[in-house]
Design a protein around this motif. Sequence first.
Motif, PDB file in Angstrom:
ATOM      1  N   ALA A  46      19.486  56.395 -28.238  1.00  0.00           N
ATOM      2  CA  ALA A  46      18.824  56.084 -26.971  1.00  0.00           C
ATOM      3  C   ALA A  46      17.330  56.372 -27.055  1.00  0.00           C
ATOM      4  CB  ALA A  46      19.462  56.899 -25.849  1.00  0.00           C
ATOM      5  N   GLY A  47      16.541  55.457 -26.535  1.00  0.00           N
ATOM      6  CA  GLY A  47      15.102  55.690 -26.465  1.00  0.00           C
ATOM      7  C   GLY A  47      14.330  55.216 -27.687  1.00  0.00           C
ATOM      8  N   ARG A  48      15.054  54.712 -28.711  1.00  0.00           N
ATOM      9  CA  ARG A  48      14.335  54.202 -29.882  1.00  0.00           C
ATOM     10  C   ARG A  48      14.588  52.704 -30.035  1.00  0.00           C
ATOM     11  NH1 ARG A  48      11.910  57.579 -33.330  1.00  0.00           N
ATOM     12  NH2 ARG A  48      11.944  55.950 -34.904  1.00  0.00           N
ATOM     13  N   ASP A  49      13.700  52.043 -30.762  1.00  0.00           N
ATOM     14  CA  ASP A  49      13.832  50.605 -30.997  1.00  0.00           C
ATOM     15  C   ASP A  49      14.757  50.407 -32.205  1.00  0.00           C
ATOM     16  OD1 ASP A  49      13.572  47.985 -31.813  1.00  0.00           O
ATOM     17  OD2 ASP A  49      11.405  47.883 -31.480  1.00  0.00           O
ATOM     18  N   GLY A  50      16.011  50.117 -31.914  1.00  0.00           N
ATOM     19  CA  GLY A  50      17.027  50.041 -32.968  1.00  0.00           C
ATOM     20  C   GLY A  50      16.716  48.990 -34.023  1.00  0.00           C
ATOM     21  N   ALA A  51      16.246  47.813 -33.570  1.00  0.00           N
ATOM     22  CA  ALA A  51      15.971  46.733 -34.526  1.00  0.00           C
ATOM     23  C   ALA A  51      14.866  47.157 -35.495  1.00  0.00           C
ATOM     24  CB  ALA A  51      15.583  45.453 -33.794  1.00  0.00           C
ATOM     25  N   ARG A  52      13.852  47.822 -34.948  1.00  0.00           N
ATOM     26  CA  ARG A  52      12.752  48.253 -35.811  1.00  0.00           C
ATOM     27  C   ARG A  52      13.233  49.329 -36.790  1.00  0.00           C
ATOM     28  NH1 ARG A  52       9.517  52.667 -35.481  1.00  0.00           N
ATOM     29  NH2 ARG A  52       7.726  52.568 -36.886  1.00  0.00           N
ATOM     30  N   ASP A  53      13.956  50.313 -36.269  1.00  0.00           N
ATOM     31  CA  ASP A  53      14.450  51.382 -37.140  1.00  0.00           C
ATOM     32  C   ASP A  53      15.346  50.810 -38.239  1.00  0.00           C
ATOM     33  OD1 ASP A  53      13.094  53.411 -35.877  1.00  0.00           O
ATOM     34  OD2 ASP A  53      14.791  54.027 -34.611  1.00  0.00           O
TER      35      ASP A  53
END
Length: 635
Positions: A394-401
């Motif tokens: 939650a709270g992070r950009d999953g696609a970027r990570d």
Amino acid sequence: MSTSAFARALAQRTLVLDGGMGTQIFARDLSIDVDYCGCENCTDILCTTRPDVIQDIHETYLRCGADAVETNSFGANKLVLAEFDRAADTYEIAKRSAEIARAACDIHSTSDKPRFVMGSMGPGTKLITLGQTNWDAMFDSYREEARGLIDGGADTLLIETCQDILQVKCAINACLAALDERGKSHEGIPLMASLTIEQTGTTLTGSSIEAAALAIARYPILSLGLNCATGPAEMADHIKWLSKHWDRHVTCYPNAGLPALVEGRTEYPLQPKPMAEIMDRFVNEFGVRMIGGCCGTTPEHIAQLALVAEEANRYDGRHVRTIEPPAPATTSLYQPVDHRQDASILIIGERCNASGSKKFKQLLEAEDWDGIVSMAREQVREGSHVLDVNVDYAGRDGARDMSEVVSRLVRQVDVPLMVDSTQIATLEAGLRHAPGKCIINSANFEDGDEKFDAICQLARKYAACLVIGTIDEDKEAAMARTADRKFDIAKRAIERATQVHGLPQCDLFIDPLVLPISTGMDSDRHSALALIEGTKRIAEAFPEVQLTCGLSNVSFGLKPAARVVLNSAFMHELVAAGMSSAIVHAGKIIPLARIDEQQKRVALHLIYDRRASTLGGTGLPQEHPEPVASEAAVA
Ligand code: THG
């Protein structure tokens, strides 16, 4: 369904492709200012400025007996032409290249010997796996080239000199998209792929022929072969492998030997006759169906190859291949890993998971990508065959990570990846950076057919395997808790994935779902047994599908030492039931023989829910003398 005259011809006889284009162009006296429009080395531009020269070269090869010529469009894609400020001319150049080749072929075609236009699509100068470009840019670049080649009348789209598996995947998708836009299909205009294996024995990006072939096998390509980089002798082992294991046509058009630098100029030493002798072996021993030449080959080389083909076709002496398809497998960028492991199971490392490892979560928060690579490597050292990667947090950009993590892991760690997320965009971000054949984790019917279908389509697009969890729309029962429901949902999923989406059974990993037996709640105590029963039934009914599970779930909340024992014992029982893979912490699985008898008995009591036993006292190892199977122990 329109069928291709070229595909029919290739099915009937050995065909000859033309030879080097560059060598022929450079032998002509052309003006850099006028003919090349100032774009030195941009030979593709000659399609618009000197169609006469290009057509003449095609005709020279056709007169030597070539059945097919390659369009002068090797670099006619947006990424390459952008380097000359000519990206906007991509379509026009590609279209002209096909029209010129078409005109040459029309002149030389007879009913006995039709001639074919192969739409040449080279690798360009930027590769996704090396981080020099990305999926979208390359897709857009190739789609424009394919549009031009199709509109100009190409008989096939030949994706050639491939140096990166991701490049091949992307180009195939771009060609299919362009065909679709034109209301055509790969049946009418077949796709062909030709890899370049360097002298090192791998592609430029490090893939073995086995890995590359496996990663692209699911795509609808008419043929796979090799061209460029070396002469035919250096290709023999790889051609032999393709001949034995590739289930469609094999093609081969090598350089005229290994290039040597002579007085500052590149020279190709292999003469027409010796080259033809080796190619003759490829045709008659390995069943190669299209032969030709790449860098350094000349009309004389092609004339010799035409004799080889003529001879083989006359006596129908072509080798009939006995093909042994490779075992079902996934691949890293470098090497395949079989889905079925002898005397073991496919071990999928669980630790690169933001909700499954505190350490991974911290590394992700700190964006310590090197730390993540180290963690991944440690799992491989511990015995993982594949790594699960889940960055959902939650709270992070999953696609970027996912992009950041996968783009590093694929080059720095030599195992296939399982991209794990509940978000389609996150899954796709990983797949767009993974050259190898991946496993998508996961699809289920929780949100109905629609999301299930979307994930199956992702598996098709990236030629990936797919984990399917036995969950359906029934909110009451949510995850299937009984063997019957696990089986029913698995059956529904296998049928839909294979029949609606064309995914092969051996690429599906059914996950009958492990629920913790360690919650202390009565309703959960039966869940390990339900999994074992469900696994048995699915494995019996569908022997070709793979099975997998998140094994560590079974012992959530127990003390670490107890988890090692319970997980290890459970793994043993699951393998016996037919489980073929598991997502686990490889370093924390120990052989049954090393578990104390009393502890093993207690673990088995838990797994098989034999309540009469002394569970209150446990007997499992723990740091604190608390009952393990009680709610107090749940984290
Ligand atoms: N099925 C499928 N995919 C899955 C699961 C599944 N993916 C995620 C998960 N379940 C499997 N992965 C893990 C990863 C870690 C743990 C359990 C399952 C785990 N971790 C420790 C814990 O939470 O106590 C943390 C250890 C640490 O912080 O280092 O148990 O079922 N298809």
